[in-house]
Design an enzyme around this catalytic site. Structure first.
Site, PDB file in Angstrom:
ATOM      1  N   HIS A  67      43.424  35.264  44.713  1.00 11.86           N
ATOM      2  CA  HIS A  67      42.844  34.525  45.830  1.00 11.86           C
ATOM      3  C   HIS A  67      44.114  34.248  46.219  1.00 11.86           C
ATOM      4  O   HIS A  67      44.557  33.764  47.842  1.00 11.86           O
ATOM      5  CB  HIS A  67      43.347  32.868  44.896  1.00 11.86           C
ATOM      6  CG  HIS A  67      41.634  32.730  44.890  1.00 11.86           C
ATOM      7  ND1 HIS A  67      40.845  32.225  45.279  1.00 11.86           N
ATOM      8  CD2 HIS A  67      40.500  33.810  43.820  1.00 11.86           C
ATOM      9  CE1 HIS A  67      39.151  31.952  44.466  1.00 11.86           C
ATOM     10  NE2 HIS A  67      39.680  33.055  43.173  1.00 11.86           N
ATOM     11  N   ASP A  68      45.793  34.688  46.091  1.00  6.36           N
ATOM     12  CA  ASP A  68      46.769  34.579  46.627  1.00  6.36           C
ATOM     13  C   ASP A  68      47.095  35.714  47.680  1.00  6.36           C
ATOM     14  O   ASP A  68      47.389  35.574  48.675  1.00  6.36           O
ATOM     15  CB  ASP A  68      48.141  34.351  45.782  1.00  6.36           C
ATOM     16  CG  ASP A  68      49.460  34.479  46.622  1.00  6.36           C
ATOM     17  OD1 ASP A  68      49.534  33.460  46.995  1.00  6.36           O
ATOM     18  OD2 ASP A  68      50.634  35.625  46.335  1.00  6.36           O
ATOM     19  N   SER A  77      52.306  31.563  48.552  1.00  7.54           N
ATOM     20  CA  SER A  77      51.474  30.235  48.217  1.00  7.54           C
ATOM     21  C   SER A  77      50.322  29.502  48.027  1.00  7.54           C
ATOM     22  O   SER A  77      50.250  28.235  47.834  1.00  7.54           O
ATOM     23  CB  SER A  77      51.508  30.420  49.478  1.00  7.54           C
ATOM     24  OG  SER A  77      49.865  31.680  50.202  1.00  7.54           O
ATOM     25  N   THR A 158      42.155  67.014  31.042  1.00  8.70           N
ATOM     26  CA  THR A 158      42.593  68.875  31.930  1.00  8.70           C
ATOM     27  C   THR A 158      42.190  70.190  31.696  1.00  8.70           C
ATOM     28  O   THR A 158      41.989  70.647  32.834  1.00  8.70           O
ATOM     29  CB  THR A 158      43.364  69.151  30.322  1.00  8.70           C
ATOM     30  OG1 THR A 158      44.135  70.735  30.391  1.00  8.70           O
ATOM     31  CG2 THR A 158      42.588  69.628  29.158  1.00  8.70           C
TER      32      THR A 158
END
Length: 289
Positions: A67-68, A77, A158
């Protein structure tokens, strides 16, 4: 590939790793090694304690990071508590949590390295560590260790092939900024794109270990360390300090890798085994009796 129903988790790890790559303009792993050497370990310890109290905090911290970042970028913020009119109080962010965990980590960091570590970086570090802990906890719930995780998830590659179909997102639309996974060596990236062009043939397959394709050895770990991992889940093993150290310990180890891989396979083979009257012998494997 090892199948333990981790597609959402691996997506999350891909998302978090993109925030910690060494490409220009992005957060660099070890960025605070000189200015605040204990920064990452402090954040990890706080996340670890909160994860132990409630494993659900892994998803909480990941959501906080998401969300940031998707409102004007990853700038922290959303942490600002400025009422209903602010980003944190917006309708779309209702239910987002984890603020107190970030504040706890910030308080500890300020006591050690005042004014050095940004709030945005703490959010990103916390999300990375939370998802890493969740991946390892899934193995631990099955009685498997971090070493087993490295051996079974990375070491198993591998030998074998993967379809280009599974490479498209990593090569051409890597979350969240698009483009290619910046952890891939530039020269190897060109090679992968040549073999797996955008919207190419979904039936084309490439080796998981292009160096020693038909040999069961530790070369896949060398590839991962040097940016030549073919698939994203292998590359993510370098994100966590412990799994990275385990991975690197097998490079050049010869028979130790093969012996430990065999032990891990035996260990995995005992998970949830039904014995005696607990199970049944199906007459046809594709049908119940």
């Amino acid at each position: 590939m090892l199948n333990y129903n981790s597609k959402p988790l691996l997506f999350a790890l891909v998302f978090i790793h993109s925030l910690f790559s060494s490409s220009q303009g992005q957060l660099l792993v070890g960025f605070y090694s000189q200015t605040c050497p204990t920064a990452e370990s402090i954040v990890h310890s706080v996340v670890d304690e909160n994860f132990k109290r409630d494993p659900g905090n892994a998803a909480v911290l990941l959501r906080l990071q998401f969300h940031d970042c998707f409102v004007k970028g990853c700038d922290g913020s959303i942490l600002i508590n400025n009422g209903a009119e602010g980003e944190r109080g917006a309708r779309g962010n209702l239910g987002v949590g984890g603020y107190e965990i970030i504040e706890e980590a910030k308080k500890m960091l300020e006591s050690v390295c005042p004014g050095v570590v940004s709030c945005a970086d703490i959010v990103a570090l916390a999300a990375r560590d939370a998802v890493s802990l969740l991946l390892k906890s899934r193995f631990q719930q099955k009685g498997l260790s971090d070493r087993d995780l490295v051996l079974l998830s990375g070491g198993a590659h591998t030998i074998g092939l993967t379809a280009c179909f599974f490479m498209q997102k990593r090569l051409y639309n890597f979350t969240p900024s698009g483009g290619s996974d910046p952890s891939i060596d530039p020269g190897f990236l060109r090679e992968l794109k040549a073999n797996c062009p955008f919207n190419g043939d979904p039936n084309v397959k490439i080796p998981l270990d292009p160096v020693t394709e038909f040999k069961f050895d530790d070369q896949v770990f060398v590839n991962i360390k040097n940016g030549f991992a073919v698939i994203a889940s292998d590359a993510r093993l370098s994100d966590d300090n412990n799994t990275r150290q385990i991975l690197e310990s097998y490079i050049g180890s010869g028979q130790n890798f093969q012996a430990d891989f065999a032990k891990a396979m035996v260990k995995m083979g005992t998970i949830g085994v039904k014995t005696g009257s607990q199970g049944e012998i199906r007459r046809v494997c594709s049908n119940v009796n």
